[in-house]
Design a protein around this motif. Sequence first.
Motif, mmCIF file in Angstrom:
data_model
loop_
_atom_site.group_PDB
_atom_site.id
_atom_site.type_symbol
_atom_site.label_atom_id
_atom_site.label_comp_id
_atom_site.label_asym_id
_atom_site.label_seq_id
_atom_site.Cartn_x
_atom_site.Cartn_y
_atom_site.Cartn_z
ATOM 1 N N ILE A 140 31.272 -17.738 0.952
ATOM 2 C CA ILE A 140 32.506 -17.992 1.699
ATOM 3 C C ILE A 140 32.874 -16.759 2.513
ATOM 4 O O ILE A 140 33.225 -16.849 3.692
ATOM 5 N N GLN A 188 33.378 -21.779 -7.111
ATOM 6 C CA GLN A 188 33.435 -21.636 -5.657
ATOM 7 C C GLN A 188 32.394 -20.593 -5.243
ATOM 8 O O GLN A 188 32.344 -19.515 -5.850
ATOM 9 N N LEU A 215 39.290 -20.238 2.899
ATOM 10 C CA LEU A 215 39.718 -21.005 1.730
ATOM 11 C C LEU A 215 41.086 -21.666 1.879
ATOM 12 O O LEU A 215 41.267 -22.810 1.484
ATOM 13 N N ARG A 232 31.921 -17.861 -3.724
ATOM 14 C CA ARG A 232 32.804 -16.896 -3.084
ATOM 15 C C ARG A 232 32.063 -15.920 -2.170
ATOM 16 O O ARG A 232 32.552 -15.575 -1.090
ATOM 17 N N SER A 286 36.324 -23.396 4.223
ATOM 18 C CA SER A 286 37.141 -23.944 3.144
ATOM 19 C C SER A 286 36.282 -24.694 2.143
ATOM 20 O O SER A 286 35.048 -24.744 2.251
ATOM 21 N N ASN A 291 39.301 -29.186 -1.922
ATOM 22 C CA ASN A 291 40.081 -28.957 -3.136
ATOM 23 C C ASN A 291 40.399 -30.244 -3.873
ATOM 24 O O ASN A 291 40.480 -30.266 -5.103
#
Length: 344
Positions: free
Chosen positions: A296, A291, A146, A293, A158, A161
Motif C-alpha cells: 500500500i 492488509q 487507505l 501495508r 485503498s 473495507n
Amino acid sequence: MSVPTIATVAELAGVSTATVSRALQRPDKVQPETRRRVLEAVAATGFVPNSQARNLRSRATRTVILLVRDISNPFYLEIYKGVEEAAMRAGYKVLMGDARDDDERITHYVDMVRARHADGLILMVGRFPDALKTELSRLPPIVIALETFPELALPTVSIDNIAAARQAVEHLLGLGHRRIAHITGPLPERLAVDRLAGYRSGLAAAGIAADEALIVEGDFSLDAGRRAVRRLNETGTGFTALFAASDQMAFGAISELRAFGLSVPTDVSVVGFDDIVLADAFMPPLTTIHQPRFDIGRQAMARMIGLLGEEPAAANLVMETRLVVRGSTAPVPLCPNPNPRTKE
C-alpha cells in the motif's frame, strides 16, 4: 516582465512582507484566512522565495510527507517502509507527520507543501478539512492512502473495507457465534462506516438482526478496546465473540476481558483488523484481517511520483485483503457466559 518579489505578494495579499515571510516559513503562526490570501497571491504572481528557487527548478525539495492520524500506532510503520522504498528508488526522501485528528494540523502540512517545503503529501487521515475542499484546484500534489473520500478527485490506494469486515464476521458465524459485538472506528469517518456496514452485512446474510447494544464506537486505540468491553459489561450485554475495527482495539478488548476473568478464545473469540506485526506475537495470537501495508505504501508513493510528472499517472487502486486465522477465535462455548460480569 519583472520577476515577482515578496513585496509583490504582500501588496496583492494586503499584508506586510514580514507576514508573507511568516506565512511561507512558519504557516502555523499565521491566521488561516491570512495564510490563504498569501498563498493565493503566491500562486497568482508565481513568486518563489530565493532560497527555494533552485530546488523548485530541479523538482523542488525531493521530499514527500506521509501524514498519518496517529504516529504512535505501529500500524503505520510497514506503510512507511513501503513509501520509503519507492521514494528512495526515485530519489526522494520521506518525512512522517502526525495529524492527531486535528484540521489545523492537516492544513498546516498542506501549507508546508504549498510553501515548497515538500513536493507532495500522502494523506492517511480520516478527515479532510472543509476549507481545503473548496480549493481543490489549488491544492498541491496529494495522494490518499487507505482512507477514502469519494467526493474528492484525488489519487487513492485503498481496500474494500466492507468486504473485509464481512469476512471477519463470517468467520465468527462459521464457528457458531451469533452474539457478536463490534467496536467501530471513529464515526462518521468513511473507513469506520464501511467496516460497520460490513459487520451488518455479514449478520444480515446469516439472517441475524444487528443488536445496536452490541455496537460500541471506538477510535482505533488500545484504550478504546478496553472502554468498549467496560461499556458492554456496564449494560449487561451478552456476547460470545467480538470484532474490533483495528488490532489495537482488539488488544485492548482482550486485556479488559481478562480483567473480568474471561479467557480468549475459550469464553470470547476476538477478531481484529490490520494484522500489525504484534498480532502474531500477542497471546493468544490474533485472528485478524491482513492488509498488505508495505505494498500500500509503495503504491501510494508510485502515484505521488506520477503526480509529480516523473512517471505516467497510475489509476486508483483497491488492494486485496485476507483473513488470517490464529488462536484468538474458537467455536462458540457450549455454555456461554451471558456477559463479562458473570466471572467477576
